[in-house]
Design an enzyme around this catalytic site. Structure first.
Site, PDB file in Angstrom:
ATOM      1  N   CYS A 189     -39.686 -28.290 -10.235  1.00 27.96           N
ATOM      2  CA  CYS A 189     -40.422 -29.237 -10.609  1.00 27.96           C
ATOM      3  C   CYS A 189     -39.603 -30.220 -10.902  1.00 27.96           C
ATOM      4  CB  CYS A 189     -41.563 -28.586 -11.469  1.00 27.96           C
ATOM      5  SG  CYS A 189     -42.830 -27.504 -11.331  1.00 27.96           S
ATOM      6  N   CYS A 208     -38.559 -18.383 -10.966  1.00 28.36           N
ATOM      7  CA  CYS A 208     -40.260 -19.127 -12.543  1.00 28.36           C
ATOM      8  C   CYS A 208     -41.284 -17.160 -11.960  1.00 28.36           C
ATOM      9  CB  CYS A 208     -40.900 -19.950 -11.017  1.00 28.36           C
ATOM     10  SG  CYS A 208     -40.673 -19.293  -9.687  1.00 28.36           S
ATOM     11  N   CYS A 228     -44.993 -21.900 -18.763  1.00 30.83           N
ATOM     12  CA  CYS A 228     -45.188 -22.985 -18.741  1.00 30.83           C
ATOM     13  C   CYS A 228     -45.604 -22.768 -16.627  1.00 30.83           C
ATOM     14  CB  CYS A 228     -44.376 -23.589 -18.186  1.00 30.83           C
ATOM     15  SG  CYS A 228     -45.040 -25.229 -17.036  1.00 30.83           S
ATOM     16  N   CYS A 229     -44.434 -21.932 -16.106  1.00 34.99           N
ATOM     17  CA  CYS A 229     -44.335 -20.960 -15.138  1.00 34.99           C
ATOM     18  C   CYS A 229     -45.298 -20.208 -14.529  1.00 34.99           C
ATOM     19  CB  CYS A 229     -43.090 -20.165 -14.444  1.00 34.99           C
ATOM     20  SG  CYS A 229     -41.914 -22.042 -13.617  1.00 34.99           S
ATOM     21  N   CYS A 286     -37.777 -29.501 -14.207  1.00 35.42           N
ATOM     22  CA  CYS A 286     -36.477 -28.494 -14.347  1.00 35.42           C
ATOM     23  C   CYS A 286     -35.956 -28.113 -13.696  1.00 35.42           C
ATOM     24  CB  CYS A 286     -37.604 -26.707 -14.574  1.00 35.42           C
ATOM     25  SG  CYS A 286     -38.762 -26.946 -16.089  1.00 35.42           S
TER      26      CYS A 286
END
Ligand code: SF4
Length: 265
Positions: free
Chosen positions: A235, A261, A152-153, A238
């Site tokens: 985010c 990240c 995702c990162c 997280c």
């Protein structure tokens, strides 16, 4: 309490907007050649040696940045606070300030971004992923951050940033040595081989309290979450609050081994 009248504030905003427009017009016509990776690496290595001293100051590093890279400089800003771009803008006015618009930010972070753009001598550049959150959900399943935060990162931060950085020669980050063990050896200047440009950390030696002091003394915008238990803000899914005295980055990706990240590793 402020005694600035509404008319004065409007006048100030008008001047600010005119200055921004003039800068953007200048930026449009900026045409210097981007140095090659070899040239940039040589500059980074020479500066890393020159600034590798306990006596090095933020002022020395940023004076060198302004003289060497000028408008080919970008600042990364997570909008936890605007201290880093405020410090850099003292040397590079209207510096491009990259905001990773992941689609997962707290409302307070987006509000901070808006306030910074309206009031500071900075040029905000929104760095966006190729896919919206809905498109990513369709391609990888909902809530990828809960199953594979590394992917995702990579999709929402690392790849978009790498694409954007290709037009600059130097990027400036707010990484500080006091942020935790993974950041304890942060140098002032280094060669960023992954992105192919010079990376500068002008707040490397600052403490969290020094950042807050600068914000207070210079009336710099700070994300309201910072005062609400979030010394490090990423985010929304997280990031959690940390307890007083806890590692400031303990609230990032809690429950995962992940601590970065991927932007600074
Ligand atoms: Fe995704 Fe979380 Fe990384 Fe944001 S911090 S890009 S939501 S994994």
């Amino acid at each position: 309490m402020s005694t600035v009248s509404l008319a004065e504030r409007r006048e100030r905003q008008k001047r600010h907007d005119a200055e921004r427009a003039a800068h953007l017009a200048r930026r449009e016509t900026f045409e210097t050649r981007r140095r090659s990776a070899e040239e940039l690496r040589a500059l980074a290595e020479e500066a890393e040696r020159r600034f590798d001293s306990p006596d090095t100051t933020t002022e020395q590093v940023l004076t060198w940045v302004a003289e060497t890279f000028g408008l080919r400089t970008a600042v990364a800003c997570s909008m936890a606070d605007a201290v880093l771009p405020a410090v850099v803008a003292e040397y590079v006015p209207w510096v491009d300030t990259l905001f990773l618009d992941t689609g997962y930010h707290f409302a307070e972070t987006l509000g901070t971004r808006e306030a910074v753009e309206l009031s500071m001598r900075l040029t905000i550049v929104d760095v966006r992923p190729e896919q919206s959150v809905a498109e990513q959900d369709a391609a990888h399943g909902a809530d990828l951050f809960a199953r594979d935060p590394a992917l995702c990162c990579r999709l929402r931060k690392v790849e978009p940033l790498t694409r954007t950085l290709a037009q600059y020669e130097a990027w400036i980050t707010g990484v500080r040595r006091d942020e935790g063990p993974t950041r304890a050896d942060t140098p002032w200047v280094t060669w960023d081989a992954k992105n192919g440009l010079v990376k500068i950390n002008p707040l490397a030696s600052w403490t969290f309290d020094e950042v807050l002091d600068y914000a207070r003394e210079h009336d710099v915008i700070v994300n309201p979450l910072v005062g609400d238990g979030y010394p490090s803000i990423g985010c929304r899914p997280c990031t959690r609050r940390v307890a007083p005295g806890e590692d400031p980055r303990a609230g990032r990706w809690a429950g995962f081994e992940k601590t970065e990240c991927g932007l600074h590793t």
